[in-house]
Motif scaffolding. Structure first.
Motif, PDB file in Angstrom:
ATOM      1  N   ALA A  74      45.219   7.249  52.350  1.00  0.00           N
ATOM      2  CA  ALA A  74      44.834   6.862  53.561  1.00  0.00           C
ATOM      3  C   ALA A  74      45.469   5.487  53.859  1.00  0.00           C
ATOM      4  N   SER A  75      45.453   4.562  52.870  1.00  0.00           N
ATOM      5  CA  SER A  75      45.931   3.170  52.814  1.00  0.00           C
ATOM      6  C   SER A  75      46.332   2.695  51.396  1.00  0.00           C
ATOM      7  N   THR A  76      47.410   2.181  51.181  1.00  0.00           N
ATOM      8  CA  THR A  76      47.709   1.899  49.959  1.00  0.00           C
ATOM      9  C   THR A  76      46.885   0.556  49.646  1.00  0.00           C
TER      10      THR A  76
ATOM     11  N   HIS B  92      53.358   8.062  52.249  1.00  0.00           N
ATOM     12  CA  HIS B  92      52.883   8.472  53.621  1.00  0.00           C
ATOM     13  C   HIS B  92      51.491   7.811  53.606  1.00  0.00           C
ATOM     14  N   GLN B  93      51.142   7.403  54.625  1.00  0.00           N
ATOM     15  CA  GLN B  93      49.522   6.819  54.950  1.00  0.00           C
ATOM     16  C   GLN B  93      49.088   7.473  55.975  1.00  0.00           C
ATOM     17  N   THR B  94      47.822   7.948  55.824  1.00  0.00           N
ATOM     18  CA  THR B  94      47.173   8.550  56.875  1.00  0.00           C
ATOM     19  C   THR B  94      46.337   7.378  57.879  1.00  0.00           C
TER      20      THR B  94
ATOM     21  N   GLY C 119      47.193   3.920  57.659  1.00  0.00           N
ATOM     22  CA  GLY C 119      47.692   2.449  57.210  1.00  0.00           C
ATOM     23  C   GLY C 119      47.221   1.377  58.113  1.00  0.00           C
ATOM     24  N   ARG C 120      46.856   0.299  57.891  1.00  0.00           N
ATOM     25  CA  ARG C 120      46.339  -1.057  58.494  1.00  0.00           C
ATOM     26  C   ARG C 120      47.038  -1.983  58.379  1.00  0.00           C
ATOM     27  N   GLY C 121      47.149  -2.820  59.655  1.00  0.00           N
ATOM     28  CA  GLY C 121      47.794  -3.941  60.105  1.00  0.00           C
ATOM     29  C   GLY C 121      46.821  -5.020  60.131  1.00  0.00           C
ATOM     30  N   ARG C 122      47.311  -6.245  60.509  1.00  0.00           N
ATOM     31  CA  ARG C 122      46.711  -7.309  60.764  1.00  0.00           C
ATOM     32  C   ARG C 122      45.505  -7.171  61.962  1.00  0.00           C
ATOM     33  N   GLN C 123      44.544  -7.920  62.278  1.00  0.00           N
ATOM     34  CA  GLN C 123      43.895  -7.981  63.265  1.00  0.00           C
ATOM     35  C   GLN C 123      43.065  -6.725  63.805  1.00  0.00           C
TER      36      GLN C 123
ATOM     37  N   ARG D 268      62.955  -7.896  66.790  1.00  0.00           N
ATOM     38  CA  ARG D 268      62.135  -6.758  66.685  1.00  0.00           C
ATOM     39  C   ARG D 268      61.474  -6.675  65.179  1.00  0.00           C
ATOM     40  N   LYS D 269      60.171  -6.299  65.227  1.00  0.00           N
ATOM     41  CA  LYS D 269      59.589  -6.317  63.701  1.00  0.00           C
ATOM     42  C   LYS D 269      59.995  -5.132  62.837  1.00  0.00           C
ATOM     43  N   ILE D 270      60.518  -5.565  61.672  1.00  0.00           N
ATOM     44  CA  ILE D 270      61.054  -4.491  61.013  1.00  0.00           C
ATOM     45  C   ILE D 270      59.903  -4.449  59.580  1.00  0.00           C
TER      46      ILE D 270
HETATM   47  C1  BTN Z   1      50.894  -6.139  60.269  1.00  0.00           C
HETATM   48  O1  BTN Z   1      52.023  -6.649  60.415  1.00  0.00           O
HETATM   49  O2  BTN Z   1      49.850  -6.015  60.986  1.00  0.00           O
HETATM   50  C2  BTN Z   1      50.767  -5.858  58.786  1.00  0.00           C
HETATM   51  C3  BTN Z   1      51.035  -4.536  58.390  1.00  0.00           C
HETATM   52  C4  BTN Z   1      50.801  -4.116  56.930  1.00  0.00           C
HETATM   53  C5  BTN Z   1      51.146  -2.733  56.427  1.00  0.00           C
HETATM   54  C6  BTN Z   1      51.099  -2.398  55.271  1.00  0.00           C
HETATM   55  S1  BTN Z   1      51.832  -0.908  54.831  1.00  0.00           S
HETATM   56  C7  BTN Z   1      51.020  -0.980  53.145  1.00  0.00           C
HETATM   57  C8  BTN Z   1      49.898  -1.410  53.151  1.00  0.00           C
HETATM   58  N1  BTN Z   1      48.845  -0.625  53.456  1.00  0.00           N
HETATM   59  C9  BTN Z   1      48.354  -0.698  54.653  1.00  0.00           C
HETATM   60  O3  BTN Z   1      47.256  -0.029  54.939  1.00  0.00           O
HETATM   61  N2  BTN Z   1      48.671  -1.623  55.266  1.00  0.00           N
HETATM   62  C10 BTN Z   1      49.886  -2.318  54.521  1.00  0.00           C
END
Ligand code: BTN
Length: 255
Positions: free
Chosen positions: A15-17, A39-41, A43-47, A110-112
């Protein structure tokens, strides 16, 4: 002190590392344990945002950290991670990487790569932190909503990079800068400022939890906040989303 990533667990799909690393931290995993998935099903980012994690197209990495620092000092760790990624992009992949405060890695505006630090605190003490990094490696294109703002190593270099090709130099640089964030935070602040075109003299608008802050950047504070000056007054921003003021060049990058 075990090296970051000396214990590395690999998964095909999770799901998310970050979630997996947090569970492992709660069960006593040592500092430096790394979790990588193809692969993440979820994956979470900020906010509260999601992080698109298509199979085999990115590096999805999370590390368990147990720094002996006050919880208020933890944000420096994200700055250290941003330095590690910027140096890897610049020195190992020859790309003009920039850092947008606090920790977005940009190439050609651009974001990498994105960085997500999640901490667990108990009675003013940091129990553990999970440092998550997502690097766009092999995307040839992005969904429409990301087309203007995201890029990948493939787009920027024209060649396929395997996750391990990025992971190996990244772990070495993370080792250096994470240790510096604990032992020598001023070194991290100085290096971050040197690598970011946003650090000084940049006209920005910052969306913070308590409204918009507009002004000119004047570097970072000792705890990693962004100083923004407006009408002769300097404000420290501790969290928020930075955009360049309309009309300013979005693709600028430091020398
Ligand atoms: C962002 O810029 O919003 C942060 C993104 C972070 C993504 C990474 S991928 C590995 C790890 N697992 C997650 O669910 N999120 C972080």
């Amino acid at each position: 002190m075990p090296k970051l990533g000396s214990q590395l667990l690999r998964y095909d799909s999770v799901a998310s590392t970050n979630d997996l690393a947090r569970e492992m931290a709660l069960s006593g995993a040592p500092e430096g344990l790394a979790v990588v998935a193809a692969h993440q099903t979820a994956g979470r980012g900020r906010q509260g945002r999601s992080w698109a994690s298509p199979p085999g197209q990115g590096l999805y990495l999370s590390l368990v950290l147990r720094p002996q620092v006050h919880p208020a000092e933890a944000p420096i760790i994200t700055l250290a991670a941003a330095i590690a990624v910027a140096e890897t992009l610049r020195l190992d992949f020859d790309l003009r990487a920039d850092i947008k405060w606090p920790n977005d890695l940009l190439v050609a505006g651009r974001k990498i790569c994105g960085i997500l630090l999640e901490t667990a605190t108990e009675r003013e003490t940091l129990q553990y932190a999970v440092l998550g990094l997502g690097v766009n490696l092999c995307q040839q294109s992005f969904p429409e909503e990301l087309q203007e703002t995201a890029t990948s190593l493939l787009i920027e270099t024209g060649r396929i990079t395997a996750p391990d090709e990025f992971l190996s130099p990244l772990l070495d640089r993370l080792e250096t800068w994470y240790r510096a964030s604990v032992a020598q935070p001023p070194d991290v602040i100085a290096r971050w400022e040197a690598l970011s075109s946003y650090a000084r003299g940049c006209h920005v608008v910052v969306a913070t939890g308590s409204g918009m802050v507009e002004g000119v950047t004047r570097g970072l504070t000792a705890r990693g906040g962004l100083l923004v000056e407006s009408q002769g007054e300097r404000r420290e921003v501790l969290s928020g989303e930075v955009s360049l003021r309309k009309g300013d060049d979005p693709a600028k990058s430091p020398a």
